[in-house]
Design a protein around this motif. Structure first.
Motif, PDB file in Angstrom:
ATOM      1  N   GLU A  98     -17.712 -35.026  -0.411  1.00  0.00           N
ATOM      2  CA  GLU A  98     -16.644 -35.201  -1.408  1.00  0.00           C
ATOM      3  C   GLU A  98     -15.670 -34.305  -2.138  1.00  0.00           C
ATOM      4  OE1 GLU A  98     -19.487 -35.697  -4.435  1.00  0.00           O
ATOM      5  OE2 GLU A  98     -20.444 -37.834  -3.791  1.00  0.00           O
ATOM      6  N   GLU A  99     -16.187 -32.789  -1.305  1.00  0.00           N
ATOM      7  CA  GLU A  99     -14.866 -32.641  -1.251  1.00  0.00           C
ATOM      8  C   GLU A  99     -13.522 -32.592  -0.482  1.00  0.00           C
ATOM      9  OE1 GLU A  99     -14.471 -27.410  -0.363  1.00  0.00           O
ATOM     10  OE2 GLU A  99     -15.761 -28.171  -1.665  1.00  0.00           O
ATOM     11  N   LEU A 100     -13.821 -32.987   1.149  1.00  0.00           N
ATOM     12  CA  LEU A 100     -12.765 -32.591   1.709  1.00  0.00           C
ATOM     13  C   LEU A 100     -12.772 -33.550   2.251  1.00  0.00           C
ATOM     14  CD1 LEU A 100     -15.306 -31.081   4.807  1.00  0.00           C
ATOM     15  CD2 LEU A 100     -13.650 -30.073   3.314  1.00  0.00           C
ATOM     16  N   ALA A 101     -12.839 -34.645   0.880  1.00  0.00           N
ATOM     17  CA  ALA A 101     -12.623 -35.877   1.565  1.00  0.00           C
ATOM     18  C   ALA A 101     -11.437 -36.276   1.096  1.00  0.00           C
ATOM     19  CB  ALA A 101     -13.248 -37.537   0.333  1.00  0.00           C
ATOM     20  N   LYS A 102     -10.772 -35.438   0.083  1.00  0.00           N
ATOM     21  CA  LYS A 102      -9.575 -34.987  -1.040  1.00  0.00           C
ATOM     22  C   LYS A 102      -8.292 -34.616  -0.619  1.00  0.00           C
ATOM     23  CE  LYS A 102     -12.905 -34.482  -5.251  1.00  0.00           C
ATOM     24  NZ  LYS A 102     -12.682 -33.532  -6.576  1.00  0.00           N
ATOM     25  N   GLU A 103      -8.347 -33.831   1.124  1.00  0.00           N
ATOM     26  CA  GLU A 103      -7.498 -33.455   1.423  1.00  0.00           C
ATOM     27  C   GLU A 103      -6.620 -34.466   2.166  1.00  0.00           C
ATOM     28  OE1 GLU A 103      -7.072 -30.266   1.140  1.00  0.00           O
ATOM     29  OE2 GLU A 103      -8.963 -29.586   0.214  1.00  0.00           O
ATOM     30  N   GLU A 104      -5.813 -33.421   2.384  1.00  0.00           N
ATOM     31  CA  GLU A 104      -5.000 -34.779   3.470  1.00  0.00           C
ATOM     32  C   GLU A 104      -5.227 -34.561   5.511  1.00  0.00           C
ATOM     33  OE1 GLU A 104      -1.156 -35.098   2.346  1.00  0.00           O
ATOM     34  OE2 GLU A 104      -1.314 -35.485   0.646  1.00  0.00           O
ATOM     35  N   GLU A 105      -5.264 -33.155   5.156  1.00  0.00           N
ATOM     36  CA  GLU A 105      -5.328 -32.743   6.976  1.00  0.00           C
ATOM     37  C   GLU A 105      -6.202 -31.804   6.676  1.00  0.00           C
ATOM     38  OE1 GLU A 105      -2.836 -32.950   9.258  1.00  0.00           O
ATOM     39  OE2 GLU A 105      -1.053 -34.453   8.064  1.00  0.00           O
ATOM     40  N   LEU A 106      -7.554 -32.392   7.850  1.00  0.00           N
ATOM     41  CA  LEU A 106      -8.125 -31.570   8.601  1.00  0.00           C
ATOM     42  C   LEU A 106      -8.276 -31.002   9.697  1.00  0.00           C
ATOM     43  CD1 LEU A 106     -11.784 -33.717   6.663  1.00  0.00           C
ATOM     44  CD2 LEU A 106     -10.212 -31.601   5.852  1.00  0.00           C
ATOM     45  N   VAL A 107      -8.786 -29.879  10.002  1.00  0.00           N
ATOM     46  CA  VAL A 107      -9.184 -30.135  12.337  1.00  0.00           C
ATOM     47  C   VAL A 107     -10.419 -28.930  11.890  1.00  0.00           C
ATOM     48  CG1 VAL A 107      -7.461 -27.808  13.642  1.00  0.00           C
ATOM     49  CG2 VAL A 107      -6.501 -29.178  11.126  1.00  0.00           C
ATOM     50  N   PHE A 108     -10.834 -29.121  12.686  1.00  0.00           N
ATOM     51  CA  PHE A 108     -12.460 -29.437  13.317  1.00  0.00           C
ATOM     52  C   PHE A 108     -12.132 -27.933  14.379  1.00  0.00           C
ATOM     53  CE2 PHE A 108     -13.000 -32.197  10.520  1.00  0.00           C
ATOM     54  CZ  PHE A 108     -13.813 -32.303   9.728  1.00  0.00           C
ATOM     55  N   LEU A 109     -12.716 -26.889  14.310  1.00  0.00           N
ATOM     56  CA  LEU A 109     -12.942 -26.396  15.836  1.00  0.00           C
ATOM     57  C   LEU A 109     -14.227 -26.104  16.044  1.00  0.00           C
ATOM     58  CD1 LEU A 109     -10.744 -22.789  14.580  1.00  0.00           C
ATOM     59  CD2 LEU A 109     -10.337 -25.154  15.653  1.00  0.00           C
ATOM     60  N   CYS A 110     -14.801 -26.685  17.636  1.00  0.00           N
ATOM     61  CA  CYS A 110     -15.439 -26.680  17.631  1.00  0.00           C
ATOM     62  C   CYS A 110     -16.092 -25.900  19.171  1.00  0.00           C
ATOM     63  CB  CYS A 110     -15.867 -28.639  18.644  1.00  0.00           C
ATOM     64  SG  CYS A 110     -15.746 -29.692  17.453  1.00  0.00           S
ATOM     65  N   GLY A 111     -16.874 -25.172  19.693  1.00  0.00           N
ATOM     66  CA  GLY A 111     -16.976 -24.081  20.540  1.00  0.00           C
ATOM     67  C   GLY A 111     -18.020 -24.475  21.381  1.00  0.00           C
ATOM     68  N   HIS A 112     -18.782 -24.175  22.097  1.00  0.00           N
ATOM     69  CA  HIS A 112     -19.449 -23.910  23.130  1.00  0.00           C
ATOM     70  C   HIS A 112     -19.768 -22.180  23.753  1.00  0.00           C
ATOM     71  CE1 HIS A 112     -19.490 -28.030  23.716  1.00  0.00           C
ATOM     72  NE2 HIS A 112     -20.610 -27.755  25.002  1.00  0.00           N
ATOM     73  N   TYR A 113     -20.706 -22.241  24.985  1.00  0.00           N
ATOM     74  CA  TYR A 113     -21.871 -20.894  25.322  1.00  0.00           C
ATOM     75  C   TYR A 113     -22.350 -20.149  23.477  1.00  0.00           C
ATOM     76  CZ  TYR A 113     -17.146 -23.231  28.350  1.00  0.00           C
ATOM     77  OH  TYR A 113     -16.804 -23.591  29.173  1.00  0.00           O
ATOM     78  N   GLU A 114     -21.410 -18.892  23.560  1.00  0.00           N
ATOM     79  CA  GLU A 114     -22.577 -18.394  23.187  1.00  0.00           C
ATOM     80  C   GLU A 114     -21.734 -17.819  21.970  1.00  0.00           C
ATOM     81  OE1 GLU A 114     -25.483 -15.171  22.235  1.00  0.00           O
ATOM     82  OE2 GLU A 114     -24.879 -16.538  23.503  1.00  0.00           O
TER      83      GLU A 114
END
Length: 245
Positions: A98-114
C-alpha cells in the motif's frame, strides 16, 4: 505509475507482464512496465556483469558499474524508490504494498549469483525487500510478486474499487470464506446466513469468520490488532471452545 525492472534475464517477465491484471493495468494506462537488461550497461566488451569476490568465497558477485550506470541512466531527472530484492531485506507485507502504491516511479534491482557488491546496497537503493525467509536463484520472482501486489492497488485497475479492501492482511486480519453457486454442491452447502439477504448479519458473519480464521491460522496477527468490543467477545468464545475441545 512507471515501473522499471533491472534484470539479467528480461524474458522471464514476458508472460507475467503480458497476462491478467498486469496486462489490463497497462492497457488502461494505469502503469507502464519495462524491463532493462543489466548487461546493456556493462562497460566492457564482453558485457561481464559479475566477478569473483575479494577475500575469496564461493560464487560470483554482481559488479557495481553496470547497476550504477543503468540506474543513473534510467532515473535521470527523477527520484524514484529504488528497490533491491534481497533475502536480507525488510519482510514484505500488504502494508508495504500500500505504501509503494502511492509512488509514481519504482525501480527494481534483481540480482543473481552470490549477491551484490555492497556499494550497490549502501549508495544506490532506497528499500531492500525480502518476500520470505528463503533464498531464490535471483530477484526476478520476488520482483514479480511485489509488482503484482502493488499494481492491483492502483486506482482503476481492479474491476471493482472495493475488491482489494477486504483482502487478507489489508484489514489486519485474514479474509473471510467465499462461496458462489450452486448453493448445494454434492451435499456441501453454502452457510444459510449468506442466502438470507440480511446484509447486516452477513457482514457480522464475515467479520467473525475473518477473526476465527486469523485466530486459527495466524494468531500472531492478533497481538497488536485493535479489537472492537464485539470482536473481543467473539475471540473469547473461540478461546473457550478451544480449551474445551
Amino acid at each position: 505509475m512507471n515501473i522499471t525492472v533491472l534484470s539479467l534475464f528480461p524474458p522471464m517477465f514476458d508472460g507475467v507482464f503480458g497476462q491478467s491484471i498486469l496486462k489490463k493495468a497497462q492497457d488502461k494506462g494505469a502503469v507502464t512496465l519495462q524491463v532493462v537488461d543489466i548487461r546493456d550497461y556493462a562497460d566492457n566488451k564482453h558485457k561481464q556483469v559479475d566477478d569473483y569476490p575479494y577475500g575469496g568465497s564461493a560464487g560470483m558477485v554482481l559488479k557495481p558499474e553496470p547497476m550504477f550506470n543503468a540506474v543513473e541512466a534510467i532515473t535521470k531527472g527523477k527520484q524514484p524508490r529504488i528497490i533491491l530484492m534481497c533475502p536480507q531485506g525488510e519482510r514484505y507485507t500488504q502494508q508495504k504494498a500500500e505504501e509503494l502504491a502511492k509512488e509514481e516511479e519504482l525501480v527494481f534491482l534483481c540480482g543473481h549469483y552470490e549477491g551484490y557488491d555492497e556499494r550497490i546496497r549502501e549508495h544506490l537503493v532506497t528499500d531492500e525487500i525480502s518476500i520470505g525467509d528463503f533464498v531464490l536463484t535471483g530477484g526476478e520472482l520476488g520482483a514479480m510478486t511485489v509488482i503484482d501486489s502493488v499494481v492491483r492497488l492502483l486506482p482503476g485497475v481492479l474491476g471493482q474499487e472495493a475488491s482489494h479492501v477486504h483482502d487478507s492482511f489489508s484489514t489486519g486480519l485474514l479474509e473471510h470464506p467465499h462461496y458462489t453457486r450452486p448453493a448445494d454442491f454434492r451435499g456441501m452447502k453454502v452457510p444459510d446466513i449468506l442466502l438470507s439477504g440480511h446484509h447486516a448479519k452477513i457482514e457480522q458473519w464475515r467479520d467473525e469468520q475473518s477473526l476465527k480464521r486469523t485466530y486459527e491460522r495466524r494468531p500472531d496477527l492478533l497481538v497488536d490488532y485493535p479489537l472492537t468490543k464485539e470482536q473481543s467477545a467473539f475471540l473469547q468464545t473461540l478461546q473457550r471452545e478451544k480449551l474445551d475441545s
